[in-house]
Write an enzyme that holds these catalytic residues in place. Structure first.
Site, PDB file in Angstrom:
ATOM      1  CG  ASP A   1      -1.755  -1.216   1.374  1.00 29.59           C
ATOM      2  OD1 ASP A   1      -1.186  -2.329   1.336  1.00 29.59           O
ATOM      3  OD2 ASP A   1      -2.978  -1.092   1.561  1.00 29.59           O
TER       4      ASP A   1
ATOM      5  CD  GLU B   1      -4.021  -9.189  -1.008  1.00 29.34           C
ATOM      6  OE1 GLU B   1      -2.917  -8.844  -0.568  1.00 29.34           O
ATOM      7  OE2 GLU B   1      -5.104  -8.704  -0.606  1.00 29.34           O
TER       8      GLU B   1
ATOM      9  CD  GLN C   1      -6.035  -5.709  -4.249  1.00 30.74           C
ATOM     10  OE1 GLN C   1      -6.421  -4.721  -3.625  1.00 30.74           O
ATOM     11  NE2 GLN C   1      -4.999  -6.424  -3.844  1.00 30.74           N
TER      12      GLN C   1
END
Length: 846
Positions: A442, A566, A637
């Site tokens: 991140d 993930e 994502q």
């Protein structure tokens, strides 16, 4: 151990305290404000003195504060932070191991809050988060019985802020307005009387991470007292390492303030923090190099009948920190009680010195804090014509900037700095969420690029955090039987892997190389590249050389990895991982040429032969080996679409469009916000004039903030309601609060999407487009090479010029427009080009 009179560090502590006593006789500092400016009382609408700030979008107002704790705003300065109404304060870099049965090996150490002060019997009527100045306001009132059959209204304003300049200070202030309370008297215009204002000090439950020893001191004539607390994390982050020590000094609020009627007074409560990290680099991992134990004063153990240690601590464990923590009072052989032992006096003195300075500068604390935030926000993005978008942009930068600072290189966590004592999937308490305060991809992929154009030093600090942990990453690689540096997916202070299960999300190491490439292309800083960037690049390249496997067909594979999606835990040849590794190897080779140093030729040999899963018939990339195009399993994502941006991997528009169309249809609706930002960038890279493409980009752009930003204080959450899905068939769990990762992804959709900014090998490119319902956008102080560039664009034209603060050596920049014309950039007159005309800014050829 020899016993020192009058005991332990008490004498040293007393000397330090005397120094503080000489500053002021007031634990709560009082200043007077003119009766001509009372605090506006409740009207059921925005207070009159807040209306301008609310209208301009800098003041986020609400009559009622959120019922959901995860929607409470935060105040922070990158060193210390807290969420409003939270029982916890967090200091960056301070972690404590947790039980092996937990979901991680460590968490950010929780400090009981020192600033949750409430006013008895007061009814709140207005709150506001000032995102221009980093302050949270609460206004309240109460009816006070002045004399028989007569009452008056007292109005209060409370302010919370973490000082931007003096990073050690966390402050709450209370203005008490009794100007409506006075007693008429024939002999005088008014007669003052004393009014009691009750206070409640809600410090929160004791920390389970740090065992604090405390001492309170009352000053002569003082209505309150101050308290010094000192402790170390119960265990070191890694076996054999040292525990981190933390001290703080705080004003303890009195049970009641005694104020005069007919007056406006200010009451300030300061907390000053210090840690053993303050003047030292992060400790390296064992066995990389030995570490020195904390040196502590003699605690007089030889004079004790016995030592009583704290809960669940053996005498040996206690002594590791310097001396035992007391569960009971300790006694000498003659039966006299010993004073508490404050070891680690250096940071105690640091906390006291910061506290003393805060008292001395009391009247200037708020003005200097405000000035620092205003200076910080001279850079950034200004939106015109779309008030909602403007508020989201400003609050997003506020959330990120509250969690980072240039002079404290401990990076950022997905939940910023105001949470991190636990994880949403393992702990029910909202304040314990925040991914344990750990640093993930991140920081490097989602937050750093959002900071880079405007806050280049903060962006650098995120990469420097990785540089300082190369030794830890080398140990992690060794534990997996690889060479070079495999950076921990979850990293805390030292940089070892904090994830409790073996982690193969190895794209992180390549992500760091991409961040180095972005930073160098933005700054051209060869000194930094040589000192920090290149050691990172080379250690990561060495990892990839040891990580690849040569197949029988002559290609290199990277097996058993977890891709950005993930939901997939083990895959071979993740296309994102492989392409990122290729680019990491290629830029290491490029950087070596820039620095005129040699690297193995095999870096480029391997880069050319790493497999990139691709369907030539369908003209699209495949997420990983074995994933069928017809597979409809959802994706958590963005994954394949990350190849276009941020990797900037070369592809034609047909492939770009096919990758985007295929992936968008599979994305989970409960995934994080960053995915929408990537879709915006990819759509706009496909076409900036096609109406259908622009419509798709706009829909993704709005979804990227409207589903995740929550009013009234525009707090980011990780996922849309009802929560995040952590596995393909998993159940929804509460989202990470204050999710600055999502804020960073959204901001990138503006900077690298709608503004079309790219840092290339030899140029800065701009290709602006306006979002819907927006009249103009200004990007102030864009960093490029040594220059600062201001850009403003509307529906017709783009204007660019040097910012007045650019150094003199920035005068060699020129802008080449889409017609091939070259314009010299100056700070006098802007260069104007048509909208949708690509602008390349380069250094003038010598």
């Amino acid at each position: 151990m020899k016993h020192h009179k009058p005991g332990c560090a008490a004498l040293l502590l007393a000397i330090l305290l005397v120094g503080v006593l000489s500053v002021t006789a007031c634990g709560a500092v009082h200043t007077q404000r003119s009766r001509a400016s009372p605090i506006p009382g409740p009207t059921g609408t925005v207070p009159v003195d807040w209306k301008a700030g609310v209208a301009d979008g800098w003041l986020l107002y609400s009559a009622l504060e959120p019922a959901r704790p995860e929607l409470e705003p935060s105040v922070g300065n990158g060193f210390v932070s807290t969420a409003i109404n939270s029982s916890a304060v967090y200091v960056a870099g301070v972690f404590n191991p947790i039980a092996p049965s937990a979901l991680s090996r460590s968490r950010r150490s929780r400090v009981p809050t020192t600033v949750r002060i409430e006013i008895e019997s007061a009814d709140p009527f207005a709150s506001a988060l000032d995102i221009q100045h980093g302050i949270f306001y609460r206004r309240s009132f109460q009816e006070y019985s002045l004399i028989a059959n007569r009452s008056c209204m007292i109005v209060y304003e409370q302010r919370w802020y973490a000082h931007r300049v003096h990073k050690e200070l966390l402050i709450t202030e209370i203005d008490v307005d009794t100007s409506r309370c006075y007693i008429e008297d024939h002999a005088a215009d008014t007669t003052s009387t004393t009014i009691r204002v009750g206070l409640v000090d809600r410090t929160g439950e004791p920390s389970a991470d740090i065992v604090f020893q405390q001492q309170q001191q009352k000053r002569n004539g003082d209505i309150g007292s101050y308290e010094l607390s000192y402790g170390t994390t119960i265990y070191p982050e890694e076996p054999g390492a040292i525990s981190v020590a933390l001290a703080y000094v705080r004003d303890v609020p009195p049970k009641a303030l005694q104020v005069q009627s007919g007056d406006v007074s200010t009451h300030r409560f300061i907390t000053a923090f210090a840690t053993s990290l303050d003047d030292s680099p992060p400790p390296p991992p064992l066995p990389a190099m030995p570490m020195e134990p904390i040196k502590v004063p003699d605690c007089g153990a030889s004079d004790l009948v016995r030592i009583e240690c704290g809960p669940n601590l053996t005498e040996t464990q206690c002594k590791h920190g310097g001396c035992c923590y007391d569960a009971k009072i300790r006694y000498t052989k003659d039966g006299k009680a010993l004073p508490k032992c404050f070891f680690g006096v250096k940071i105690v003195s640091q906390a006291l010195a910061s506290y003393k300075q805060g008292l001395a500068d009391a009247d200037s604390l708020l003005p200097t804090h405000i000035k620092a935030w205003e200076s910080l926000l001279e850079a950034g993005i200004t939106i015109e014509g779309n008030n909602e978008l403007r508020a989201v942009v400003r609050s997003s930068y506020y959330a990120i900037l509250s969690a980072i600072r240039d002079d404290w290189p401990y990076s950022v966590s997905p939940g910023g700095l105001s949470s991190g004592g636990g994880n949403a999937t393992g702990y029910p308490g909202q304040e314990e969420q925040g991914y344990f305060g750990h640093t993930f991809w991140d920081a490097d992929v989602w937050v750093m690029p959002a900071l880079l154009p405007f806050y280049v030093n903060s962006a650098q600090s995120i990469i420097n955090y990785r540089y300082q942990r190369i030794p830890a990453a080398e140990v992690v690689a060794m534990l997996y039987d690889f060479k070079g540096a495999k950076f921990a997916w979850e990293s805390a202070l030292i940089g070892m892997e904090e994830c409790i299960v073996p982690n193969v999300e190895d794209h992180l190491s390549a992500d760091i190389s991409i961040a180095v490439r972005q930073y160098f292309r933005a700054t051209g800083d060869k000194d930094w590249l040589k000192a920090k960037g290149f050691p990172l690049l080379k250690s990561i390249a060495d990892f990839w050389v040891s990580r690849v496997v040569l197949d029988s067909n002559g290609e290199y594979s990277i097996n058993d990895v977890q891709p950005p999606n993930e939901y997939i835990e083990h895959a071979n040849n993740s296309v994102f991982t492989n392409v990122a590794a290729i680019l990491a190897l290629e830029f290491t080779y490029e950087a070596a040429q820039i620095l005129k140093v040699s690297v193995p030729d095999k870096y480029m040999d391997i880069a050319k032969k790493i497999k990139v899963p691709f369907d030539s018939k369908l003209q699209m990339h495949i997420e990983y080996d074995g994933r069928a195009v017809s597979d409809k399993d959802p994706l958590k994502q963005a994954d394949v679409t990350l190849l276009n941006y941020p990797l900037q991997y070369a592809m034609n528009n047909t492939v770009r469009r096919n990758d985007l169309t295929h992936e968008q249809a599979l994305i989970s609706p409960l995934g994080p916000a960053m995915t929408h930002g990537i879709f915006v960038i990819d759509y706009l890279d496909i076409d900036r004039k096609d109406a259908a493409i622009l419509k798709n980009a706009s829909e993704s752009f709005v979804a990227g903030y409207s589903l995740y930003v929550h009013k009234p204080f525009y707090v980011w959450l990780e996922c849309p309601d009802p929560g995040c899905v952590v596995a393909v068939n998993g159940t929804a769990v509460p989202p990470c609060p204050n999710f600055i990762t999502g804020a960073g992804g959204f901001l990138q959709s503006l900077v690298y999407g709608y503004a079309g900014l790219r840092y290339n090998a030899d140029s800065l490119t701009l290709l602006p487009t306006l979002p819907d319902n927006t009249t103009s956008i200004t990007l102030s102080r864009i960093a490029y090479q040594s220059a600062l560039i201001d850009v403003r664009y509307d529906a017709k034209q783009v204007q660019a010029m040097l910012n007045k603060d650019s150094p003199k050596d920035a005068s060699d920049l020129e802008l080449r427009d889409c017609a091939g014309r070259t314009h010299k950039l100056t700070d006098k007159t802007p260069v104007t080009v048509p909208i949708n005309c690509i602008a390349n800014i380069t250094k003038k050829a010598q």
